[in-house]
Design an enzyme around this catalytic site. Sequence first.
Site, PDB file in Angstrom:
ATOM      1  N   GLU A   1       0.680  -1.271  -0.351  1.00  0.00           N
ATOM      2  CA  GLU A   1       0.253   0.556  -0.385  1.00  0.00           C
ATOM      3  C   GLU A   1       1.119   1.165  -0.427  1.00  0.00           C
ATOM      4  OE1 GLU A   1      -3.957  -1.648   2.099  1.00  0.00           O
ATOM      5  OE2 GLU A   1      -2.452  -1.678   3.274  1.00  0.00           O
TER       6      GLU A   1
HETATM    7  C1  ACM Z   1      -2.024  -5.483   3.838  1.00  0.00           C
HETATM    8  O1  ACM Z   1      -3.041  -5.804   4.015  1.00  0.00           O
HETATM    9  N1  ACM Z   1      -1.803  -4.117   3.532  1.00  0.00           N
HETATM   10  C2  ACM Z   1      -1.244  -6.433   4.183  1.00  0.00           C
END
Ligand code: ACM
Length: 536
Positions: free
Chosen positions: A342
């Site tokens: 992310e």
């Molecule tokens: C995640 O759940 N951002 C690895």
Amino acid sequence: MRQQWTTPRLLGSLLLVAAVGISCVGAAPAGEAKAASGVVPLGQVIPAPAEVEPGGSPYEITSRTRIRVEEGSREARRIGEQLAGVLRPSTGYRLPVTDEGGGDGIRLELSGKAKELGAEGYRFASGRRGVTITAKEPAGLFHGVQTLRQQLPPRIESDSRQEGPWQVAGGRIEDTPRFAYRGAMLDVSRHFFTVEQVKRYIDQMAMYKVNKLHLHISDDQGWRIAIDSWPRLAEYGGSTQVGGGPGGYYTKDQYKDIVRYASERYLEVIPEIDMPGHTNAALASYAELNCNGVAPPLYTGTNVGFSSLCVPKEITYDFVDDVIREIAALTPGRYLHIGGDEAHSTPHEDYVTFMDRVQPVVAKYGKTVMGWHQLTGANPAEGAIAQYWGYDQTGQAERDQVVAAAKKGTKLVLSPADRSYLDMKYNKDTPLGLAWAGLVEVDRSYDWDPGTYLAGAPESSIFGVEAPLWSETISTSKHIEFMAFPRLPGIAELGWSPASTHDWEAYKVRLAAHGPRWDALGMDYYKSAKVPWPAS
Ligand code: ACM
């Protein structure tokens, strides 16, 4: 005759049933696994053992039972004492751990010759005179002891004296894991968990032969480990959490205490410093880490994707080098997780540049890189492990990228979010957790095969499985337990047991027998209607 679990299931059940003298099979009532005689049928444990051969007399633990270990084996003695620590309060027996010779009682044997048992396997033989657990390595003995606990009635886990008898079904088990990596992750950043809370969860993981503890120790909401060269990371960056509570961090001694406690239960700690995104706590602590030189405020919300280390600034790599050096020095395990998920505020080119610079730092300090699967969109280092957290709605291009990396040698740890994420709600009324990957009931969590899950990735590229527990909504041990149980044992079984044992209908009966065990341990759990819990 050796009953391989590859035997057709019905025949397997009949053999088990015949061995303990129960007369009904099929539409058995809840609690079937607790046989009428009160003896847990051999092999009715989680994870399902590779090979079970029931037969012969049971062994009964009595006030005369001794736990025998070989002279000079410090680890075998420690494992014997751990076993005695479980058995003494509930049986009320003395159960001395001794290295005096003798063929009776509970014997824990290390045998360098038992090469077929590998690094974690064990052999278990139970009969009238005793139970012998044999392993090549101490980890195997420890796992065999977990099997022995589960072969005893659930009340064995109580911390107060209970009625016997304490019988262990007769026969033999030979058991080795399918995958080398069987992990659970705890996010101590979104909410901080104390050393005691982490240890409690370690004990629960260890019962199911989980062998990796992935600690997510930094994120936007909190930096949770003391770093001497950058002290404000913990002191300021660790001073809050989701919702604005006081947060916290581990001193180096506390972190080492967690690592030691885990290693005595044969779990390897994998620390994660999530980078270059998920870094608000660090950016808030040191203005110079920001591209604009201005520290943002601490963050107590639950959004993701808004923070990034400053890829063009050289000080970023001084910071990364210091942090990785200090954490590597505290961590005997092989892996250091650098996150990489992310990174929505990091341009792709910068992301690749960052990973190209940071992965060699991990290697410089003697560790192997682990990262979330977005790392496969950069240039994964030789030997790097990518942790796949996609789910049914993950696009084909993203899957293809992960599969291509796997074909080139990157090993995968599978954590499908709509199967193994322990923070996903069970149903729409679950009071804790999130639902972005869907609702994950206990059967959905169990019903997949790591060997075939990611189409195109060869089974040989699958290093194992992991069940992450993100803590945006989780702040107590009861919360951890409610979300992890009963799903964590299923993920542990997928990691350990041969695919031939995989069967929800049989598994749910074994799982049901663990409700009373968790009750005896004072644990919380979700009483899913999918599981035939015994009437209490
Ligand atoms: C995640 O759940 N951002 C690895």
